[in-house]
Design a protein around this motif. Sequence first.
Motif, PDB file in Angstrom:
ATOM      1  N   LEU A   1       0.822  -1.213   0.000  1.00 14.94           N
ATOM      2  CA  LEU A   1       0.000   0.000   0.000  1.00 14.94           C
ATOM      3  C   LEU A   1       0.855   1.261   0.000  1.00 14.94           C
ATOM      4  O   LEU A   1       0.553   2.236  -0.677  1.00 14.94           O
ATOM      5  N   ARG A   2       1.942   1.236   0.759  1.00 16.55           N
ATOM      6  CA  ARG A   2       2.834   2.405   0.815  1.00 16.55           C
ATOM      7  C   ARG A   2       3.451   2.674  -0.553  1.00 16.55           C
ATOM      8  O   ARG A   2       3.512   3.816  -1.013  1.00 16.55           O
ATOM      9  N   GLN A   3       3.921   1.638  -1.222  1.00 11.45           N
ATOM     10  CA  GLN A   3       4.522   1.814  -2.545  1.00 11.45           C
ATOM     11  C   GLN A   3       3.480   2.295  -3.552  1.00 11.45           C
ATOM     12  O   GLN A   3       3.785   3.125  -4.410  1.00 11.45           O
ATOM     13  N   LEU A   4       2.264   1.794  -3.449  1.00 11.18           N
ATOM     14  CA  LEU A   4       1.213   2.255  -4.359  1.00 11.18           C
ATOM     15  C   LEU A   4       0.858   3.716  -4.125  1.00 11.18           C
ATOM     16  O   LEU A   4       0.538   4.439  -5.060  1.00 11.18           O
ATOM     17  N   ALA A   5       0.922   4.153  -2.874  1.00  9.66           N
ATOM     18  CA  ALA A   5       0.662   5.566  -2.588  1.00  9.66           C
ATOM     19  C   ALA A   5       1.759   6.439  -3.193  1.00  9.66           C
ATOM     20  O   ALA A   5       1.492   7.535  -3.692  1.00  9.66           O
ATOM     21  N   ASP A   6       2.985   5.946  -3.168  1.00 10.34           N
ATOM     22  CA  ASP A   6       4.119   6.712  -3.699  1.00 10.34           C
ATOM     23  C   ASP A   6       4.267   6.593  -5.207  1.00 10.34           C
ATOM     24  O   ASP A   6       4.881   7.444  -5.839  1.00 10.34           O
ATOM     25  N   HIS A   7       3.743   5.509  -5.787  1.00 12.04           N
ATOM     26  CA  HIS A   7       3.897   5.232  -7.226  1.00 12.04           C
ATOM     27  C   HIS A   7       2.536   4.840  -7.810  1.00 12.04           C
ATOM     28  O   HIS A   7       2.304   3.662  -8.088  1.00 12.04           O
ATOM     29  N   PRO A   8       1.642   5.807  -8.012  1.00 12.57           N
ATOM     30  CA  PRO A   8       0.309   5.485  -8.518  1.00 12.57           C
ATOM     31  C   PRO A   8       0.358   4.790  -9.889  1.00 12.57           C
ATOM     32  O   PRO A   8       1.180   5.126 -10.734  1.00 12.57           O
ATOM     33  N   GLU A   9      -0.511   3.821 -10.063  1.00  9.73           N
ATOM     34  CA  GLU A   9      -0.676   3.097 -11.321  1.00  9.73           C
ATOM     35  C   GLU A   9       0.591   2.403 -11.814  1.00  9.73           C
ATOM     36  O   GLU A   9       0.834   2.273 -13.005  1.00  9.73           O
ATOM     37  N   VAL A  10       1.400   1.930 -10.891  1.00 10.05           N
ATOM     38  CA  VAL A  10       2.603   1.181 -11.233  1.00 10.05           C
ATOM     39  C   VAL A  10       2.194  -0.204 -11.734  1.00 10.05           C
ATOM     40  O   VAL A  10       1.142  -0.718 -11.362  1.00 10.05           O
ATOM     41  N   SER A  11       3.013  -0.796 -12.577  1.00  7.09           N
ATOM     42  CA  SER A  11       2.716  -2.166 -13.021  1.00  7.09           C
ATOM     43  C   SER A  11       2.999  -3.135 -11.873  1.00  7.09           C
ATOM     44  O   SER A  11       3.782  -2.836 -10.967  1.00  7.09           O
ATOM     45  N   SER A  12       2.384  -4.301 -11.926  1.00  3.76           N
ATOM     46  CA  SER A  12       2.604  -5.278 -10.862  1.00  3.76           C
ATOM     47  C   SER A  12       4.064  -5.746 -10.849  1.00  3.76           C
ATOM     48  O   SER A  12       4.630  -5.991  -9.779  1.00  3.76           O
ATOM     49  N   ALA A  13       4.697  -5.839 -12.016  1.00  8.71           N
ATOM     50  CA  ALA A  13       6.107  -6.239 -12.066  1.00  8.71           C
ATOM     51  C   ALA A  13       6.985  -5.190 -11.380  1.00  8.71           C
ATOM     52  O   ALA A  13       7.884  -5.527 -10.598  1.00  8.71           O
ATOM     53  N   GLU A  14       6.723  -3.919 -11.661  1.00  8.17           N
ATOM     54  CA  GLU A  14       7.507  -2.846 -11.024  1.00  8.17           C
ATOM     55  C   GLU A  14       7.206  -2.785  -9.531  1.00  8.17           C
ATOM     56  O   GLU A  14       8.095  -2.547  -8.723  1.00  8.17           O
ATOM     57  N   LEU A  15       5.968  -3.015  -9.151  1.00  6.91           N
ATOM     58  CA  LEU A  15       5.600  -3.020  -7.733  1.00  6.91           C
ATOM     59  C   LEU A  15       6.365  -4.110  -6.988  1.00  6.91           C
ATOM     60  O   LEU A  15       6.857  -3.884  -5.882  1.00  6.91           O
ATOM     61  N   ALA A  16       6.495  -5.273  -7.595  1.00  6.32           N
ATOM     62  CA  ALA A  16       7.271  -6.353  -6.976  1.00  6.32           C
ATOM     63  C   ALA A  16       8.717  -5.908  -6.777  1.00  6.32           C
ATOM     64  O   ALA A  16       9.308  -6.155  -5.722  1.00  6.32           O
ATOM     65  N   ARG A  17       9.293  -5.243  -7.768  1.00  7.68           N
ATOM     66  CA  ARG A  17      10.672  -4.750  -7.634  1.00  7.68           C
ATOM     67  C   ARG A  17      10.782  -3.713  -6.525  1.00  7.68           C
ATOM     68  O   ARG A  17      11.727  -3.734  -5.732  1.00  7.68           O
ATOM     69  N   LEU A  18       9.809  -2.799  -6.453  1.00  9.95           N
ATOM     70  CA  LEU A  18       9.834  -1.760  -5.416  1.00  9.95           C
ATOM     71  C   LEU A  18       9.743  -2.355  -4.015  1.00  9.95           C
ATOM     72  O   LEU A  18      10.292  -1.804  -3.064  1.00  9.95           O
TER      73      LEU A  18
END
Length: 108
Positions: free
Chosen positions: A7-24
């Motif tokens: 949730l924190r990464q999604l707040a900081d990176h809106p509409e990120v891809s799931s692959a990039e979210l996994a990396r973050l």
Amino acid sequence: MAQYAVLRQLADHPEVSSAELARLCFVTRQWLGEVLAGLRRAGLVTVGEGASGRVRPVRLSDTRRARPADVEDRMLAGLGDGDRRRLAELLARCADNLTPGGGSPAGR
């Protein structure tokens, strides 16, 4: 904690891809898929269909429950400014210890 990290990464990176979210989040896509499934069931995130085929943007839902800042406020309740600064320093040190070349024995 796993859900909070996503949730924190999604707040900081809106509409990120799931692959990039996994990396973050420093996790595998399989692990992320399990966490996202729980967050989707709870209505906290949506996973869209990407225009470029396999890219699937992940977004926070519109619900107030999805606000990571609310979780942070609850987590840090009762800690004064000095305690919060010290906690941030300790967590930064922990993160540094996990990076290559970080956390040298002399610094401990």
